[in-house]
Design a protein around this motif. Structure first.
Motif, PDB file in Angstrom:
ATOM      1  N   UNK A   1      -0.801   3.092  10.933  1.00  6.88           N
ATOM      2  CA  UNK A   1      -2.057   3.856  11.012  1.00  6.88           C
ATOM      3  C   UNK A   1      -2.201   4.846   9.863  1.00  6.88           C
ATOM      4  N   UNK A   2      -1.148   5.063   9.119  1.00  5.61           N
ATOM      5  CA  UNK A   2      -1.228   5.928   7.946  1.00  5.61           C
ATOM      6  C   UNK A   2      -0.773   5.169   6.725  1.00  5.61           C
ATOM      7  N   UNK A   3      -1.681   4.385   6.159  1.00  3.39           N
ATOM      8  CA  UNK A   3      -1.298   3.593   4.980  1.00  3.39           C
ATOM      9  C   UNK A   3      -1.817   4.293   3.729  1.00  3.39           C
ATOM     10  N   UNK A   4      -1.128   4.118   2.610  1.00  4.97           N
ATOM     11  CA  UNK A   4      -1.572   4.803   1.397  1.00  4.97           C
ATOM     12  C   UNK A   4      -2.931   4.296   0.917  1.00  4.97           C
ATOM     13  N   UNK A   5      -3.616   5.133   0.145  1.00  2.00           N
ATOM     14  CA  UNK A   5      -4.888   4.720  -0.457  1.00  2.00           C
ATOM     15  C   UNK A   5      -4.668   3.422  -1.226  1.00  2.00           C
ATOM     16  N   UNK A   6      -5.625   2.542  -1.122  1.00  4.49           N
ATOM     17  CA  UNK A   6      -5.537   1.285  -1.887  1.00  4.49           C
ATOM     18  C   UNK A   6      -4.873   0.168  -1.104  1.00  4.49           C
ATOM     19  N   UNK A   7      -4.194   0.516  -0.006  1.00  2.00           N
ATOM     20  CA  UNK A   7      -3.571  -0.557   0.795  1.00  2.00           C
ATOM     21  C   UNK A   7      -4.666  -1.313   1.547  1.00  2.00           C
ATOM     22  N   UNK A   8      -4.398  -2.566   1.824  1.00  4.36           N
ATOM     23  CA  UNK A   8      -5.388  -3.432   2.475  1.00  4.36           C
ATOM     24  C   UNK A   8      -4.664  -4.303   3.498  1.00  4.36           C
ATOM     25  N   UNK A   9      -4.283  -3.718   4.656  1.00  2.00           N
ATOM     26  CA  UNK A   9      -3.512  -4.500   5.642  1.00  2.00           C
ATOM     27  C   UNK A   9      -4.304  -5.722   6.125  1.00  2.00           C
ATOM     28  N   UNK A  10      -3.583  -6.817   6.305  1.00  2.00           N
ATOM     29  CA  UNK A  10      -4.244  -8.054   6.743  1.00  2.00           C
ATOM     30  C   UNK A  10      -3.407  -8.758   7.807  1.00  2.00           C
ATOM     31  N   UNK A  11      -4.113  -9.486   8.670  1.00  2.00           N
ATOM     32  CA  UNK A  11      -3.456 -10.464   9.539  1.00  2.00           C
ATOM     33  C   UNK A  11      -3.465 -11.779   8.765  1.00  2.00           C
ATOM     34  N   UNK A  12      -2.308 -12.444   8.701  1.00  2.00           N
ATOM     35  CA  UNK A  12      -2.201 -13.676   7.923  1.00  2.00           C
ATOM     36  C   UNK A  12      -2.512 -14.888   8.790  1.00  2.00           C
ATOM     37  N   UNK A  13      -3.261 -15.819   8.194  1.00  2.78           N
ATOM     38  CA  UNK A  13      -3.556 -17.079   8.889  1.00  2.78           C
ATOM     39  C   UNK A  13      -2.457 -18.082   8.590  1.00  2.78           C
TER      40      UNK A  13
END
Ligand code: AMP
Ligand code: MG
Length: 487
Positions: A66-78
């Motif tokens: 819930x606290x990711x650095x600026x610029x991070x783009x968390x994704x769920x992978x298919x």
């Protein structure tokens, strides 16, 4: 919410940029009351992360996503996958997120990934959550595997969420922070192939080559070389599992990496009494993923990878099939070579031992171990004592020692090196009864048994006084151990 740009962590989104068709931007659930349970400080240091920062409020917010650095783009992978032999075209991260890639202290790109961080668009009927016990299980077993020198995803931390997870009973929830050289799997290729988009499949293969098998880029046929590199990595990996008695338990194609790292410690367990038919998973009724089947299953999974790669292997699909078959034929050769070399080392014999005699000797040994239901780990450790002249600890492991006496006499005549044996045969593995004991205590808030177990299994070859119970087989009343998936 983002951590201000003062965050000491930089997360790239290389996977999401290169392969947007396989990446659904998503955010982790906000935990009710996050509490760090365990942190692998050595891994933190490898990643150039400050353990003290990770233990603090901002670090813990990163570890639950819930606290990711600026610029991070968390994704769920298919990804897709064959589960127990049936193809499921759309699996994907139902309860996991790739937070992004970081560069470790040696300059290698590593994935930072979460498990148990909430439902994603791939969750299907699942709740997206994970319980403390199973996440600590992955933490302990992956740390043990790494200490044994077996390629594996790593566990950076487990954070209790303060939220209740409903299984058969209400359980405390947790998020595991996992690190891997990547989360590309056979199932990623199956998914890309099933889309029918040749460009996506090619980008995925190029991404895998760049990340894991860069030498393939310069080969005459880069995609054949990629496939052969995966075949070699998996042959070596599964041989390592077999030598240490590890049963993965759910070798579906979505749980087989392109890197050759062990992934997804769900229903896994270490075999005690030697028996190729050993199964622990409650759902593996047919024994598909039994200990002795693992090399064949790995080869079957690699055939599914080959099928996915066919459009890249050759324009002429008949020729592509021939190329794939020729490369896949390398699996049994590579596996046998890795297994024989490993078994020779376990027996303390020199590299120039006669391979035919070695094979006959190990076949005979397997029959004796199976017949006597002998504890696999204890046997090889006791054998070094026999190499030093005292066969009694080995003999005591057999209900009837007469047949092993004959084998021991012939083996000792070959001049085994006891010190070399102690460097490759572990004293301490995460034994099932001790793992269960530690997880039960941890779920009740007592982390001491877990710490003690970790102390034993993170230095597995180094016998220490006071840790005797960590070297002993389960008591007979422990019974037929069962493990569970998706917990
Ligand atoms: P596994 O066999 O644990 O690798 O999981 C197989 C598939 O089920 C993956 O797509 C997981 O993301 C998904 N899955 C497992 N448990 C859950 C859960 N509790 N909620 C949502 N998805 C799950
Ligand atoms: Mg999985």
């Amino acid at each position: 919410m983002s951590i201000p740009s003062s965050s000491p962590v930089t997360l790239d989104d290389r996977f999401a940029r290169h392969l947007p068709e396989l990446a659904v931007p998503w955010r982790a659930d906000e935990p009710a009351d996050p509490r760090l349970l365990v942190l692998d400080e050595q891994l933190a240091a490898e990643l150039d992360l400050d353990p003290a920062w990770l233990r603090g409020p901002e670090g813990v917010r990163l570890l639950v996503g819930v606290g990711v650095p600026d610029g991070a783009n968390p994704v769920a992978q298919a990804y897709a996958g064959h589960q127990f032999g049936s193809f499921v075209p759309r699996l994907g991260d139902g309860r996991a997120l790739l937070l992004g890639e970081l560069v470790d202290a040696e300059g290698h790109v590593r994935d930072l990934h979460l498990k148990g961080s909430g439902r994603t668009p791939f969750a299907r009927g699942g709740d997206g959550l994970a319980a403390v016990g199973p996440m600590l299980r992955e933490y302990v077993v992956s740390r043990a595997m790494h200490a044994l020198g077996i390629p594996t995803t790593r566990s950076l931390a487990v954070v209790a969420t303060g939220r209740t997870v409903r299984r058969e009973t209400p359980l405390p929830g947790a998020v595991l922070a996992r690190v891997a050289s990547s989360h590309l799997r056979v199932g990623s290729f199956q998914y890309a192939r099933a889309t029918g988009e040749p460009d996506l499949l090619r980008r995925l293969a190029d991404h895998a080559i760049a990340r894991h098998h860069p030498d393939a880029a310069g080969a005459d046929q880069p995609y054949v070389a990629l496939f052969e590199a995966v075949v070699a990595a998996q042959a070596s990996l599964v041989a390592r599992w077999m030598l240490v008695g590890f049963v993965h338990g759910v070798m579906n194609t979505d749980n087989m990496t392109i890197s050759g790292e062990t992934i997804d410690y769900g229903p896994c367990a270490f075999m005690e009494a030697f028996d190729p038919a050993t199964v622990y998973s409650s759902i593996d009724r047919g024994g598909r993923y039994a200990y002795g089947n693992q090399p064949l299953v790995a080869q079957w999974n690699l055939a599914r990878l080959a099928e996915s790669l066919l459009p890249l292997l050759h324009e002429d699909q008949e020729r592509a099939v021939e190329l794939a078959e020729a490369s896949l034929a390398g699996f049994p050769r590579a596996y046998d070579a890795a297994w024989s070399a490993g078994m020779r080392a376990k027996l303390g014999l020199p590299a120039d031992s006669d391979p035919t005699a070695l094979a006959a000797s190990t076949d005979e040994l397997s029959t004796l171990l199976q017949g006597g239901r002998v504890d696999h780990t204890s046997f090889f450790r006791a054998l070094a004592v026999a190499a030093r002249g005292d066969a009694e600890p080995t003999r005591r492991l057999f209900p009837d020692p007469v047949p092993i006496d004959d084998w021991l006499a012939r083996w000792r005549a070959l001049g085994p090196d006891a010190d070399a044996m102690d460097r490759v045969n572990p004293v301490y593995i995460p034994r099932n009864h001790l793992v269960e004991e530690a997880l039960a205590a941890a779920s009740d808030g007592d982390l001491k048994p877990l710490d003690r177990l970790l102390e034993a299994v993170t230095a597995p070859y180094d016998e220490r006084p006071g840790l005797e119970r960590y070297a002993a087989a389960a008591p007979p009343d422990f019974g037929a151990y069962r493990t569970f998936c998706g917990t």
